[in-house]
Design a protein around this motif. Structure first.
Motif, PDB file in Angstrom:
ATOM      1  N   SER A  74      17.144   8.060   0.737  1.00  0.00           N
ATOM      2  CA  SER A  74      15.938   8.747   1.199  1.00  0.00           C
ATOM      3  C   SER A  74      15.147   7.891   2.176  1.00  0.00           C
ATOM      4  N   ALA A  75      15.026   6.607   1.894  1.00  0.00           N
ATOM      5  CA  ALA A  75      14.264   5.726   2.781  1.00  0.00           C
ATOM      6  C   ALA A  75      14.929   5.609   4.146  1.00  0.00           C
ATOM      7  N   ALA A  76      16.248   5.453   4.165  1.00  0.00           N
ATOM      8  CA  ALA A  76      16.952   5.300   5.443  1.00  0.00           C
ATOM      9  C   ALA A  76      16.793   6.540   6.308  1.00  0.00           C
ATOM     10  N   ARG A  77      16.826   7.706   5.686  1.00  0.00           N
ATOM     11  CA  ARG A  77      16.662   8.954   6.443  1.00  0.00           C
ATOM     12  C   ARG A  77      15.222   9.195   6.873  1.00  0.00           C
ATOM     13  N   VAL A  95      10.745   3.991  -2.110  1.00  0.00           N
ATOM     14  CA  VAL A  95      10.816   4.586  -0.771  1.00  0.00           C
ATOM     15  C   VAL A  95       9.525   4.322   0.000  1.00  0.00           C
ATOM     16  N   GLY A  96       8.381   4.491  -0.655  1.00  0.00           N
ATOM     17  CA  GLY A  96       7.109   4.254   0.020  1.00  0.00           C
ATOM     18  C   GLY A  96       6.961   2.828   0.493  1.00  0.00           C
ATOM     19  N   ARG A 113       0.838  -1.214   0.000  1.00  0.00           N
ATOM     20  CA  ARG A 113       0.000   0.000   0.000  1.00  0.00           C
ATOM     21  C   ARG A 113       0.868   1.257   0.000  1.00  0.00           C
ATOM     22  N   GLY A 114       1.980   1.206   0.745  1.00  0.00           N
ATOM     23  CA  GLY A 114       2.892   2.341   0.723  1.00  0.00           C
ATOM     24  C   GLY A 114       3.553   2.517  -0.623  1.00  0.00           C
ATOM     25  N   LEU A 115       3.886   1.397  -1.262  1.00  0.00           N
ATOM     26  CA  LEU A 115       4.478   1.428  -2.604  1.00  0.00           C
ATOM     27  C   LEU A 115       3.488   2.015  -3.605  1.00  0.00           C
ATOM     28  N   ALA A 116       2.245   1.522  -3.566  1.00  0.00           N
ATOM     29  CA  ALA A 116       1.235   1.976  -4.519  1.00  0.00           C
ATOM     30  C   ALA A 116       0.964   3.466  -4.379  1.00  0.00           C
TER      31      ALA A 116
END
Length: 300
Positions: free
Chosen positions: A241-244, A270-271, A18-21
């Motif tokens: 970006s995801a790690a931060r 990232v999502g 859901r975060g990816l979408a």
């Protein structure tokens, strides 16, 4: 009644999906320069946000995990082909490949190996769809990387594309770890340790050194932002970006999108990673604007 061993992995994978979408659908709204002013002002676009091939393929990854408990390459290729929607923005090579599988029963092994004069595709397509697989293997980054490698080969057989998928899956597995993902530098460093030497590996090593940078434009200039649609031009920035941004879906989205480039793909990666972890659920108001996941997806 016997407990379903897939229940918790399924729920984790669906949260990531859901975060990816949402990242894919909302990111795709900012794909052209004319929309950049709204992006800089963090202004949400009107209407319902439609997702792209990133999400459609990720749904097949989750469906195969749900039905097989592991990546079955034949089942995954068949699902990709069965649910292929030309209008979702697939690249020409994958469009042709999936059409041939569905209409002529062609062998994915042959088609994937023949791409780009036998080199295989080094695009970011295998990486963009794989974060939910990492969430399925929460706390098991080695297993996630291994299964991501299998999932990549169904369409992308170049070393960089495969390593890019392994990196994203391992990062999502670490983000979803019930014990916690650790500090940003620890997360990316653990991912790097799982990867073979490659341009993706080198880019992630640079990403570790840039985790204290706040200037997104500078980071994207060094790591890439997906403009070339290659794995090594996409994955290092997305993991930076995801790690931060762990635990802050909204902030991570805007940071990622501001870099421009292949915005729907970087925001999908990232999502998916952010939503796999504790506190990473997207804003409810955003979720309500996103196109629903397809009806054929189990447990949606």
């Amino acid at each position: 009644m016997t407990a379903d061993p897939h229940d918790l992995p399924r729920r984790r994978a669906l949260s990531s999906l859901r975060g990816l979408a949402l990242g894919d659908a909302l990111g795709s709204q900012f794909f052209v320069p004319a929309h950049y002013p709204a992006l800089q002002g963090r202004t949400l676009p009107p209407g319902t946000w439609q997702w792209t091939d990133d999400t459609e393929m990720a749904c097949s990854v989750v469906a195969v995990l749900d039905s097989h408990g592991t990546i079955d390459q034949d089942a995954l290729a068949a699902s990709f082909a069965a649910h292929h929607d030309f209008d979702r923005g697939y690249g020409p090579g994958v469009n042709r490949m999936l059409r041939l599988i569905r209409q002529e029963g062609a062998d994915w092994r042959t088609l994937a190996a023949e791409m780009f004069n036998g080199q295989g595709s080094w695009g970011n397509g295998a990486a963009m769809r794989v974060a939910p697989l990492g969430a399925w293997y929460a706390g098991e980054p080695e297993k996630a990387a291994e299964q991501a490698e299998l999932s990549a080969y169904t369409t992308h057989q170049h070393r960089e594309a495969v390593v890019g998928a392994m990196a994203v899956a391992a990062a999502a597995a670490l983000a979803a770890d019930p014990a916690g993902p650790g500090a940003p530098a620890d997360l990316v460093t653990r991912v790097v340790a799982l990867l073979p030497r490659s341009a993706v590996h080198a880019g992630l090593r640079r990403a570790v050194d840039m985790l204290d940078y706040d200037d997104v434009a500078t980071v994207a200039a060094v790591l890439g932002n997906g403009r070339r649609t290659s794995a090594h031009d996409t994955v290092p920035f997305a993991l930076w970006s995801a790690a931060r941004g762990l635990g802050d879906y909204e902030g991570a989205f805007w940071t990622t999108a501001r870099a421009g480039g292949d915005v729907d793909t970087t925001c999908a990666i990232v999502g998916g990673i952010i939503a796999a972890g504790a506190g990473g659920e997207p804003p409810r108001a955003w979720q309500e604007r996103c196109e629903p996941l397809p009806e054929w997806l189990p447990g949606r």
